[in-house]
Scaffold this motif. Sequence first.
Motif, PDB file in Angstrom:
ATOM      1  N   TRP B  16      16.877  56.818-103.461  1.00  0.00           N
ATOM      2  CA  TRP B  16      15.978  55.821-102.878  1.00  0.00           C
ATOM      3  C   TRP B  16      14.852  55.434-103.832  1.00  0.00           C
ATOM      4  O   TRP B  16      14.565  54.249-103.992  1.00  0.00           O
ATOM      5  N   SER B  19      16.191  53.458-107.000  1.00  0.00           N
ATOM      6  CA  SER B  19      16.642  52.114-106.605  1.00  0.00           C
ATOM      7  C   SER B  19      15.462  51.245-106.192  1.00  0.00           C
ATOM      8  O   SER B  19      15.356  50.080-106.612  1.00  0.00           O
ATOM      9  N   ALA B  20      14.598  51.799-105.357  1.00  0.00           N
ATOM     10  CA  ALA B  20      13.437  51.023-104.914  1.00  0.00           C
ATOM     11  C   ALA B  20      12.530  50.687-106.082  1.00  0.00           C
ATOM     12  O   ALA B  20      11.960  49.597-106.142  1.00  0.00           O
ATOM     13  N   PHE B  24      11.514  46.991-107.027  1.00  0.00           N
ATOM     14  CA  PHE B  24      10.104  46.611-107.112  1.00  0.00           C
ATOM     15  C   PHE B  24       9.784  45.990-108.470  1.00  0.00           C
ATOM     16  O   PHE B  24       9.039  45.011-108.575  1.00  0.00           O
ATOM     17  N   THR B  50      11.820  46.084 -95.907  1.00  0.00           N
ATOM     18  CA  THR B  50      13.191  46.478 -96.209  1.00  0.00           C
ATOM     19  C   THR B  50      13.255  47.881 -96.803  1.00  0.00           C
ATOM     20  O   THR B  50      14.242  48.584 -96.618  1.00  0.00           O
ATOM     21  N   LEU B  51      12.208  48.285 -97.496  1.00  0.00           N
ATOM     22  CA  LEU B  51      12.250  49.557 -98.228  1.00  0.00           C
ATOM     23  C   LEU B  51      11.199  50.565 -97.758  1.00  0.00           C
ATOM     24  O   LEU B  51      11.449  51.771 -97.750  1.00  0.00           O
ATOM     25  N   LEU B  55      11.141  54.918 -97.437  1.00  0.00           N
ATOM     26  CA  LEU B  55      10.376  55.607 -98.478  1.00  0.00           C
ATOM     27  C   LEU B  55       9.221  56.395 -97.870  1.00  0.00           C
ATOM     28  O   LEU B  55       8.928  57.515 -98.296  1.00  0.00           O
ATOM     29  N   LEU B  92      21.073  49.851-100.195  1.00  0.00           N
ATOM     30  CA  LEU B  92      20.312  49.478-101.390  1.00  0.00           C
ATOM     31  C   LEU B  92      21.113  48.530-102.269  1.00  0.00           C
ATOM     32  O   LEU B  92      20.543  47.640-102.913  1.00  0.00           O
ATOM     33  N   SER B  96      19.922  44.763-103.326  1.00  0.00           N
ATOM     34  CA  SER B  96      19.918  44.356-104.737  1.00  0.00           C
ATOM     35  C   SER B  96      20.729  43.090-104.934  1.00  0.00           C
ATOM     36  O   SER B  96      20.312  42.183-105.660  1.00  0.00           O
ATOM     37  N   GLN B 124      20.012  48.216 -91.707  1.00  0.00           N
ATOM     38  CA  GLN B 124      18.862  49.105 -91.823  1.00  0.00           C
ATOM     39  C   GLN B 124      18.798  50.054 -90.629  1.00  0.00           C
ATOM     40  O   GLN B 124      18.390  51.211 -90.761  1.00  0.00           O
TER      41      GLN B 124
END
Lengths: 191, 141
Positions: B16, B19-20, B24, B50-51, B55, B92, B96, B124
């Motif tokens: 996570w 990827s995040a 970002f 979305t993230l 997180l 993810l 992307s 999600q």
Amino acid sequence: MMNIDDAALRNAGDSTTLGQVNDRLVQALDAAGYVEKSYFAVPDGFALVTRLEQIRPDGTPLDPPDRWSAVAGPLREFSLRAFLRALFTSNPGHFRILVFVATPHPFSQSDQEVSQEEATEWLNVGFNRLPDAMARQLYTRAYRMTALVYEFEQPESDDALLVTPGRLTARTHLARSGVLTAIGQEREDRP
Amino acid sequence: MKVPWTTCKKRLATLWFISAGLIFLIFLLQTIGGRHGDNPEEAWGWLLPTLMPTLSLMVGVFVLDALGKGAKIKQVDQFLYRLAFSLSAAYLGVVSITILAGPFAAMGATALMTQSNLWLGPFQGLVSAALGAFFMRSEPA
């Protein structure tokens, strides 16, 4: 705005008519891909308007059918450089309309804003051809052929805005559109 | 079959956060480059929900562990871990793709993000359910 060297549109001597000038201009525009036009009356002359076209930032027209689309399309060039540029920078659509004005009277540009919709509508509301009475008028030495370029920029998901002053000069627009070359070629081809 | 919860937890967190972080970074470069025009708030308003919830959940679990209030030794069902990891990776990946496909979208990148809520929303939900089950349904060794 740019005065075109109309020697390529005139006959030798003073016997050129507006109709002949129009015919040569139309042939040059056809050769450059501008097959749709409309006419408006101006004092002692005419204005010829082309269809709205989509162009690249350097002024060259996009390939059909994107060239004649009024909406900026997605990325079609599959290269890493083009993809990265499209991914990280803004990609507004660029559009233009060419207007050719033949008149013996000097004129200036007004500061009135024109929307892309209004400019696009010119093609629909103008005449389909030059009236015969006007075509028979002589294109005397007092006449000038002036090219006006209306340049629009359309940010993604926003309305198109008139770019004043344009990013490119009128000469660059006419050169990159192929019109200047076509006018010169028209003169060479004339017997 | 049981697998160590700590190891699985770290693998999920690695997936996570890396990827995040990349997403970002792409968004930040797009904002600096003017990709989002005069309304970057709209684009970030799509990305953050979305993230950030997931997180935040993970950061909360690690903070509890650091404070000594987390679970001591635990194991988790291997199927549950694989389910959570696979759904996370797929989610993810779809996020992307939504960003990277922007230049090719006929509707425009911003409109694509707005429409992506149609498929990212339910997705999600699945991811949240799987991760919630993973973090909550662990048991002592």
